[in-house]
Design an enzyme around this catalytic site. Structure first.
Site, short mmCIF file in Angstrom:
data_model
loop_
_atom_site.label_atom_id
_atom_site.label_comp_id
_atom_site.label_asym_id
_atom_site.label_seq_id
_atom_site.Cartn_x
_atom_site.Cartn_y
_atom_site.Cartn_z
N LYS A 93 0.83 -1.22 0.00
CA LYS A 93 0.00 0.00 0.00
C LYS A 93 0.86 1.26 0.00
CE LYS A 93 -3.58 -2.63 0.43
NZ LYS A 93 -4.71 -2.73 -0.46
C1 LIG Z 1 -0.84 -7.91 1.91
C2 LIG Z 1 -1.99 -7.78 0.97
N1 LIG Z 1 -2.05 -8.61 -0.08
C3 LIG Z 1 -3.07 -8.55 -0.96
C4 LIG Z 1 -4.10 -7.64 -0.80
C5 LIG Z 1 -5.18 -7.60 -1.83
O1 LIG Z 1 -4.99 -6.50 -2.68
P1 LIG Z 1 -6.23 -5.85 -3.45
O2 LIG Z 1 -7.20 -5.43 -2.39
O3 LIG Z 1 -5.66 -4.69 -4.17
O4 LIG Z 1 -6.79 -6.89 -4.32
C6 LIG Z 1 -4.07 -6.76 0.29
C7 LIG Z 1 -5.13 -5.75 0.53
O5 LIG Z 1 -5.58 -5.06 -0.27
C8 LIG Z 1 -2.98 -6.80 1.18
O6 LIG Z 1 -2.90 -5.95 2.19
N1 LIG Z 2 -6.43 -5.24 1.91
C1 LIG Z 2 -6.81 -3.89 2.06
C2 LIG Z 2 -8.29 -3.70 1.90
C3 LIG Z 2 -8.60 -2.39 1.29
O1 LIG Z 2 -8.13 -2.37 -0.01
P1 LIG Z 2 -7.90 -1.05 -0.84
O2 LIG Z 2 -6.82 -1.40 -1.79
O3 LIG Z 2 -9.15 -0.72 -1.48
O4 LIG Z 2 -7.48 0.05 0.08
C4 LIG Z 2 -6.25 -3.38 3.38
O5 LIG Z 2 -5.21 -3.85 3.76
O6 LIG Z 2 -6.83 -2.55 4.02
#
Ligand SMILES: Cc1ncc(COP(=O)(O)O)c(C=O)c1O
Ligand SMILES: N[C@@H](CCOP(=O)(O)O)C(=O)O
Length: 500
Positions: A112
């Site tokens: 993130k």
């Molecule tokens: C460590 C991790 N892997 C995978 C995901 C999944 O990613 P996305 O929500 O973009 O599909 C998340 C949260 O979004 C995450 O925090």
């Molecule tokens: N896995 C995410 C969930 C939110 O996903 P986002 O990409 O829409 O912010 C988290 O860790 O909070």
């Protein structure tokens, strides 16, 4: 210009769309047309560093930002010592044709940071461009990683307030500590009695409540989002697909133009959707493999064309992917239905009212041609962490382990021998308990504190604990509030000192 996936909102510039976060008709902003990266720029990428690559991609989408504005935002986000790797998003060779794109070298040890170090800068710049003087209240729903990365990115940023809602019992201990110890004068953190979907639905209701928004406006506040529903969160994520490809060409592990697969551990569908945009822009991506845990709503959708959230919610060892309503699928459906907002609106309203919707066979086939999918259980996840460590000396976090195993299954079942790039989304230290017990058995955790487990893992894999995680042990807890999802609007008002 940016339009809403549901078609009933005004077109906006990218700065306006970023400031607003979500469209007022409940839809998500998408580019009216998708840019293509010409072959020359694609070739030029190879000799650029991460920051330069980022500017080359962002320029194609954020056309109302000047080059110098983008350069300055990017330098602030990825420059200095913010990322523990000078490559920012290094690609590590694990076997001859399996690579890990490590996206967890930022300040909060999860992918993130790749977007949330940049978004605050893009937003501050946007507010100046559009002459917006209201204080921007950023609501964040998190399953563990977005929350901390948003807190870190927006900490003490002028003209912003951040409120994070996380599922009370749905994040790892380290993720919880990262959030509840957060310092800064413009932020608040709340545990929600519910799961991530409850928190995300609560946030979306607040966005769509006109009376609530009018009351905020009367007090000089405006809402925005730091989740991937905000276009400003998604566009920085496109960059690392280009960057990984350029790195592999530069290191001669692939030849220019060769097709590769990206394997993405998926929850809210933001990360994999960024890969889709990269493919549409001309990056030679063969498949985008969608990997899930036992919350396998996407695997089922990609197999049958029926998206149904009417199923049990599972708490897993990859908690950040414990999601049943994958928000960004709405953007994919918009593009795959040839930009048909009426169809998208119908599907989303069926999801709301009936808990499910179905796309046509033709649409399903088009989606399946790009997105193979699979899921693995918790048992398989820990077995994969152990196997990959023993065979290759490489340590996976549980989310990345899900992707690894799905990639292996996909290759075995299809014979597709394209190089696989596993998108590594978190540091193993964020999920130290699961990783340590995968490598040493559950007894290794008996009567051991969180921080002893961190140090044991560091010793075992011969890698230091990231400093920001090690120091959590000594930080005071600053955020202890707990709320019900239905009380979230009231909680926001109290935090902003707005009278009923
Ligand atoms: C460590 C991790 N892997 C995978 C995901 C999944 O990613 P996305 O929500 O973009 O599909 C998340 C949260 O979004 C995450 O925090
Ligand atoms: N896995 C995410 C969930 C939110 O996903 P986002 O990409 O829409 O912010 C988290 O860790 O909070």
């Amino acid at each position: 210009m940016y339009v809403s996936t549901r078609g009933a909102a005004e077109k906006l510039t990218s700065a306006q769309a970023i400031a607003q976060g979500i469209a007022p008709d409940g839809g998500l902003f998408v580019p009216e047309s998708l840019p293509v990266m010409d072959e020359q720029t694609l070739k030029r990428m190879i000799s650029l560093n991460y920051q330069e690559r980022a500017v080359a991609v962002l320029q194609l989408f954020l056309t109302d930002y000047s080059e110098s504005e983008l350069k300055s935002c990017v330098a602030g986000a990825y420059g200095g010592d913010k990322f523990s790797s000078s490559a920012v998003a290094p690609v590590v060779k694990v076997t001859d044709d399996v690579f890990a794109l490590e996206l967890w070298h930022g300040p909060t040890s999860a992918f993130k940071d790749m977007a949330l170090q940049l978004l605050p800068r893009l937003l501050s710049c946007a507010l100046k461009k559009i002459d917006e003087h209201a204080e921007i209240v950023i609501l964040v729903a998190t399953s563990g990683d977005t929350g901390k990365a948003a807190l870190e990115g927006f900490k003490d940023v002028d003209q912003t307030r951040v409120m994070v809602f996380y599922p009370e019992n749905g994040v790892s201990q380290i993720q919880r500590l990262q959030m509840v110890t957060q310092q800064g004068n413009n932020l608040a953190v709340f545990a929600v009695k519910g799961n991530f979907d409850d928190a995300q639905t609560g946030v979306k209701h607040i966005f769509n409540d006109n009376a609530f928004n009018a009351q905020l406006a009367a007090n000089s506040f405006k809402l925005s989002s730091a989740n991937s529903i905000n276009w400003g969160r998604l566009v920085p994520q496109i960059v690392y697909y280009f960057s990984a490809y350029a790195d592999l060409v530069q290191s001669k592990h692939i030849s220019a133009g060769q097709q590769v697969n990206f394997v993405v551990p998926t929850g809210n569908f933001g990360n994999i959707l960024a890969g889709y945009y990269a493919k549409r822009m001309g990056l030679p991506i063969n498949k985008l493999i969608c990997a899930s845990n036992s919350n396998n709503v996407l695997t089922d959708f990609l197999a049958t064309g029926v998206y149904s959230r009417k199923r049990e919610f599972h708490k897993t060892y990859s908690p950040s992917m414990d999601i049943l309503i994958s928000s960004n699928l709405e953007r994919l459906l918009y593009h795959m239905s040839n930009n048909a907002p009426s169809e998208v609106s119908r599907w989303m309203s069926e999801l709301n009212s009936k808990g499910e919707y179905q796309v046509s066979d033709e649409q399903l086939q088009a989606i399946q041609a790009i997105f193979p999918a699979g899921w693995v259980s918790d048992t398989q996840t820990v077995a994969t962490i152990d196997k990959v460590y023993k065979e290759y000396g490489y340590t996976l976090d549980p989310h990345t382990a899900v992707a690894w195993q799905v990639a292996e299954n996909y290759r075995r079942e299809t014979g597709d021998s394209s190089p696989n790039i596993i998108v590594a989304t978190a540091s193993p230290f964020k999920f130290n308990d699961t990783v340590l017990s995968a490598l040493q058995g559950t007894d290794s955790l008996a009567a051991v504190s969180e921080f002893t487990a961190l140090n044991k893992l560091a010793e075992l894999i011969d890698t230091p604990v990231p400093a920001a995680l090690a120091e959590l042990e000594h930080l005071p807890v600053r955020h202890t509030s707990v709320c019900n999802p239905k009380d979230m609007p009231g909680v926001v008002k109290v935090a902003l000192k707005i009278a009923e």
